[in-house]
Design a protein around this motif. Structure first.
Motif, short mmCIF file in Angstrom:
data_model
loop_
_atom_site.label_atom_id
_atom_site.label_comp_id
_atom_site.label_asym_id
_atom_site.label_seq_id
_atom_site.Cartn_x
_atom_site.Cartn_y
_atom_site.Cartn_z
N CYS A 25 0.82 -1.21 0.00
CA CYS A 25 0.00 0.00 0.00
C CYS A 25 0.86 1.26 0.00
N LEU A 26 1.91 1.26 0.79
CA LEU A 26 2.79 2.44 0.86
C LEU A 26 3.46 2.70 -0.48
N LYS A 27 3.84 1.62 -1.16
CA LYS A 27 4.45 1.78 -2.49
C LYS A 27 3.41 2.26 -3.51
N ALA A 28 2.20 1.69 -3.44
CA ALA A 28 1.15 2.04 -4.39
C ALA A 28 0.77 3.52 -4.28
N PHE A 29 0.74 4.02 -3.04
CA PHE A 29 0.36 5.42 -2.82
C PHE A 29 1.60 6.34 -2.76
N LYS A 30 2.75 5.76 -3.12
CA LYS A 30 4.00 6.52 -3.21
C LYS A 30 4.33 7.30 -1.93
N GLN A 31 4.08 6.63 -0.79
CA GLN A 31 4.42 7.23 0.51
C GLN A 31 5.83 6.80 0.89
N ASN A 32 6.80 7.40 0.21
CA ASN A 32 8.19 6.96 0.34
C ASN A 32 8.75 7.16 1.74
N ASN A 33 8.42 8.30 2.36
CA ASN A 33 8.91 8.56 3.72
C ASN A 33 8.34 7.56 4.72
N ASN A 34 7.04 7.28 4.58
CA ASN A 34 6.43 6.29 5.47
C ASN A 34 7.02 4.91 5.24
N LEU A 35 7.30 4.57 3.98
CA LEU A 35 7.90 3.27 3.66
C LEU A 35 9.28 3.15 4.28
N LEU A 36 10.09 4.20 4.19
CA LEU A 36 11.43 4.20 4.75
C LEU A 36 11.38 4.05 6.26
N LEU A 37 10.47 4.79 6.88
CA LEU A 37 10.34 4.73 8.34
C LEU A 37 9.85 3.35 8.77
N PHE A 38 8.89 2.80 8.04
CA PHE A 38 8.36 1.47 8.35
C PHE A 38 9.46 0.41 8.30
N MET A 39 10.26 0.43 7.25
CA MET A 39 11.33 -0.56 7.10
C MET A 39 12.40 -0.39 8.18
N SER A 40 12.68 0.85 8.57
CA SER A 40 13.70 1.11 9.59
C SER A 40 13.24 0.61 10.95
N ILE A 41 11.98 0.82 11.27
CA ILE A 41 11.45 0.37 12.56
C ILE A 41 11.34 -1.14 12.60
N ASP A 42 10.95 -1.73 11.49
CA ASP A 42 10.80 -3.18 11.44
C ASP A 42 12.12 -3.91 11.67
N LYS A 43 13.24 -3.28 11.33
CA LYS A 43 14.56 -3.89 11.50
C LYS A 43 15.02 -3.90 12.96
N LEU A 44 14.42 -3.03 13.80
CA LEU A 44 14.82 -2.95 15.20
C LEU A 44 14.32 -4.16 15.99
N GLU A 45 15.16 -4.74 16.81
CA GLU A 45 14.75 -5.85 17.68
C GLU A 45 13.99 -5.32 18.90
N VAL A 46 14.50 -4.22 19.46
CA VAL A 46 13.81 -3.50 20.54
C VAL A 46 13.84 -2.03 20.17
N TYR A 47 12.89 -1.28 20.72
CA TYR A 47 12.85 0.12 20.33
C TYR A 47 13.99 0.90 20.98
#
Length: 488
Positions: A25-47
């Motif tokens: 959905c983020l790619k389809a709606f071209k929400q690049n900043n949200n996509l980058l933030l989503f991928m960065s947070i998903d990589k974290l084991e703990v916040y």
């Protein structure tokens, strides 16, 4: 100290299919900043705020990170509404209800009469009682409006009867859930009540159980049996509790509710059924069926957010069952599976499960591992450990050091046990007899000619004569089995 962040928590409870959907959905709606933030947070084991900022240090969104995080949080929730499989029908119903309410408020309800009737059927199937009441009310307004002239008295009577029947059912369900809440207060928050208040509440619950019969409506009957189940669990009549557990399972297996809430409740019922079956000492065929069925259920994606709590409860009751029945092959396989899963996923082993694992290693005479896992409970924060779990942990510690013949260390453990048993909720004949047994055992070990075999035989016979069930008090430690081996 562990940092908390609502966006991180939301991302981490998403299933793999949900994450794929969000990325799509983020790619389809071209929400690049949200996509980058989503991928960065998903990589974290703990916040970790600093680690997150470091991973975004060369991006423009770092300057307005709090705003972007809030935007992503709301965006994820919006996309999930169109994806969550368990909530699809429920979301459609709520959305349609809002549309119908809009038309009704503008005197256009008659135009949607057939739609109202169709969604009444859907609300009934999904047991959406409050929405159904609103739909019936809207139906009455529609057919009795000036724009809809073919209204008959029979139609109005049928609508009124439907509304009052649903209202009566809701009241009945409310009453049963109210009694269940009372029992939960007794179980989970006993310190809130004085001894007099506690007795008064328990007497009222017992009176309700004795004076009420099962209702005719199957939905109301489910909640009625829930009251009985909780009551018998509370008084530790596990055989009766398992009877009502089986009735609950029979009911949820006979219906096909697909809402997220219903699916979650079904999973919890099956996980808890393994615990009740273990305590009720049911036959292997039944408990093995429940274990297998529960594992199959938890494989569904929708349960991934609840896996840590549900799997911990399932695993420690399953392992206790294998430990008490001396099913070494099964218990070994399960421990290997648990340890492998804890390393490869987000499963955090709870104090209860740690204790089950500790007793497994004790039964295998691997005392170093038994001590290691038992220390995880002994060293944990007391607010995170139930009293009976801590009690089991102390008893296991005694058994370990008796087997290691650490005579002088046993005295310190016995002092800890005595202090612990002074607590009100643990002060009973069985636990006091356990302490006295170990005290005498210590004396025998210190004597010139110890006779622990005779002591064990006497204590074992004492248990049998008083019809005391060690499993109620020692749910993680097979004290009866250990004593039986010692007296032979």
């Amino acid at each position: 100290m562990k940092q908390k962040d609502k966006l991180f928590d939301l991302v981490k409870i998403l299933s793999s299919s949900e994450k794929q959907w969000i990325v799509k959905c983020l790619k389809a709606f071209k929400q690049n900043n949200n996509l980058l933030l989503f991928m960065s947070i998903d990589k974290l084991e703990v916040y970790d705020k600093k680690l997150l900022q470091q991973s975004l240090r060369n991006t423009p969104l770092l300057k307005y990170l709090p705003v972007q995080k809030n935007n992503l949080y709301n965006t994820i929730l919006k996309f999930l509404k169109s994806h969550t499989p368990g909530d699809g029908a429920e979301e459609d119903l709520m959305s349609t209800f809002a549309e119908l309410k809009y038309l009704d408020n503008r005197n256009l309800g008659s135009d949607s009469l057939e739609q109202i009737k169709r969604f009444k059927v859907q609300a009934t199937e999904q047991q959406q009682h409050y929405q159904l009441l609103n739909l019936i009310s809207m139906e009455r307004e529609a057919i009795s409006s000036a724009m809809y002239q073919s209204t008959s008295i029979e139609e109005l009577n049928a609508i009124n009867e439907s509304y009052t029947d649903r209202l009566d059912l809701l009241k009945e369900i409310w009453d049963y859930r109210f009694w269940s809440s009372k029992i939960n207060v007794l179980r989970q928050n006993p310190e809130m009540l004085s001894a007099e208040e506690h007795k008064k509440v328990l007497d009222s619950v017992e009176n309700f159980i004795q004076t009420h019969s099962p209702p005719k409506d199957p939905i109301a009957k489910y909640y009625y049996y829930q009251v009985n189940l909780l009551y018998y669990l509370y008084i530790e009549d596990f055989v009766s509790a398992f009877f009502y557990t089986e009735i609950q399972i029979e009911y949820i297996e006979s219906i096909n509710l697909q809402t997220h809430k219903a699916q979650k409740e079904k999973a919890i019922i099956f996980v808890n059924s393994v615990a009740v079956a273990f305590l009720a000492k049911v036959e292997d065929s039944k408990i093995n069926y429940l274990i297998e069925k529960t594992h199959q259920l938890l494989k569904k994606d929708i349960f991934i957010p609840y896996h840590p709590a549900l799997y911990n409860r399932l695993y420690y009751n399953q392992l206790n069952h294998y430990n008490f029945r001396n099913y070494t092959t099964y218990s070994t396989e399960l421990v290997q599976q648990i340890l492998s899963k804890s390393q490869s996923s987000s499963l955090e082993i709870s104090p209860n499960l740690s204790l089950s694992i500790a007793f497994y290693y004790f039964s295998q005479k691997d005392y170093n591992q038994a001590i290691c896992w038992n220390n995880k409970i002994m060293n944990a924060s007391k607010k995170n450990i139930l009293s009976f779990v801590q009690y089991n942990s102390i008893v296991l510690k005694l058994l370990i050091h008796i087997e290691l013949n650490d005579v002088f260390y046993i005295q310190n453990i016995l002092q800890s046990l005595k202090r612990f048993l002074s607590k009100k909720e643990l002060s009973n004949d069985f636990n006091n007899n356990v302490y006295l047994f170990f005290k005498k055992f210590e004396s025998e070990l210190l004597s010139a000619f110890p006779n622990t075999t005779l002591l064990c035989r006497q204590f074992y016979n004492n248990l049998l004569s008083k019809n005391l069930d060690a499993r109620k008090n020692l749910r993680f430690v097979d004290l009866t089995g250990w004593i039986k081996n010692k007296k032979l």
